[in-house]
Design an enzyme around this catalytic site. Structure first.
Site, short mmCIF file in Angstrom:
data_model
loop_
_atom_site.label_atom_id
_atom_site.label_comp_id
_atom_site.label_asym_id
_atom_site.label_seq_id
_atom_site.Cartn_x
_atom_site.Cartn_y
_atom_site.Cartn_z
CB SER A 1 -0.90 0.00 1.24
OG SER A 1 -1.53 1.26 1.42
CE1 TYR B 1 -4.00 -2.15 5.47
CE2 TYR B 1 -3.13 -0.02 4.77
CZ TYR B 1 -3.74 -1.22 4.47
OH TYR B 1 -4.09 -1.50 3.18
#
Length: 251
Positions: A144, A157
């Site tokens: 990401s 995350y």
């Protein structure tokens, strides 16, 4: 790209019941691959596989919780049992926790890291054991843009996605002698819901002029897993419409 590029190859995609993973399953199936749709969402995963089958494509659903090493081993074994080979693995499964670092519990931290990062290692290891018997293969890890930039309360995350980037180049070096290429994609804003509900400003903030779609990530995966691209490994590709290169100042 020739739509028969992946004919005769087996592709395992984790987290493929919906979102980007589903888009990747659709793209590889349309390109002629035998697709193993995997997810913990059994109803949605089965539905995705059945939709592909209804369109005349080769696809089956194999449930797998990527936090479980045994289930990962079973997933790869089942892929080989069904098709006789394993050529491509897309590590797409992931979860997130948006929570203040003051409140984030260690169990939540561990769950995000285990689901997102540890699973990439375990799945890649198990897939590689089968790939090397066929002369090699290709692995793509979905990270990401949060691996290189952050918003508040995204520690677990961000850490997991950064780990995926580092794991990618480490495994590319380790698995290279067995003919296995390992690359990584960091998507930016990829809309998997109602694209027509996006606002003009959602699109215009991107240097590319639009929000991304799963097909954008599929094209990047195609490049990394194309059997002719044997010189491409250990690479981290950001696919975000240019957003991580855009300087933003508040007046």
């Amino acid at each position: 790209m020739n739509t028969t590029t992946f004919k005769g190859t087996t592709v395992v995609i984790t987290g493929a019941a919906k979102g980007i993973g589903k888009g990747l399953a659709e793209a590889y199936a349309a390109a002629g691959a035998d697709v193993i749709v995997s997810d913990t969402l059994k109803d949605e995963g089965q539905q995705t596989a059945e939709q592909l089958q209804a369109n005349g494509y080769s696809a089956v659903f194999v449930p797998c919780d990527v936090r479980d090493e045994h289930e990962i081993k079973q997933l790869m074994e089942e892929a080989v049992r069904r098709t006789g080979r394993l050529d491509i693995l897309i590590n797409n499964a992931g979860v997130s926790r948006w929570k203040s670092p003051y409140e984030l519990k260690v169990e939540e931290w561990d769950d995000v890291l285990n689901t997102n990062a540890r699973s990439c290692f375990l799945a890649s290891r198990e897939a590689a054991l089968h790939m090397r018997t066929n002369g090699g293969g290709a692995i793509v890890n979905i990270s990401s843009t949060r691996s290189v930039m952050s918003e508040p309360n995204s520690e677990a995350y961000a850490a997991s996605k950064g780990a995926i980037v580092a794991l990618t180049h480490a495994m590319a070096v380790s698995l290279g002698p067995d003919g296995i290429r390992v690359n990584c994609i960091s998507p930016g804003w990829i809309e998997t819901g109602s694209y027509d509900q996006l606002r003009p400003e959602d699109h215009s903030q991107h240097p590319a002029g639009r929000v991304g779609v799963p097909k954008d990530i599929a094209k990047a995966c195609f490049y990394f897993t194309d059997p002719d691209n044997t010189f491409v490994t250990g690479t981290h590709l950001v696919v975000d419409g240019g957003m991580t290169r855009k300087m933003i100042y508040e007046e």
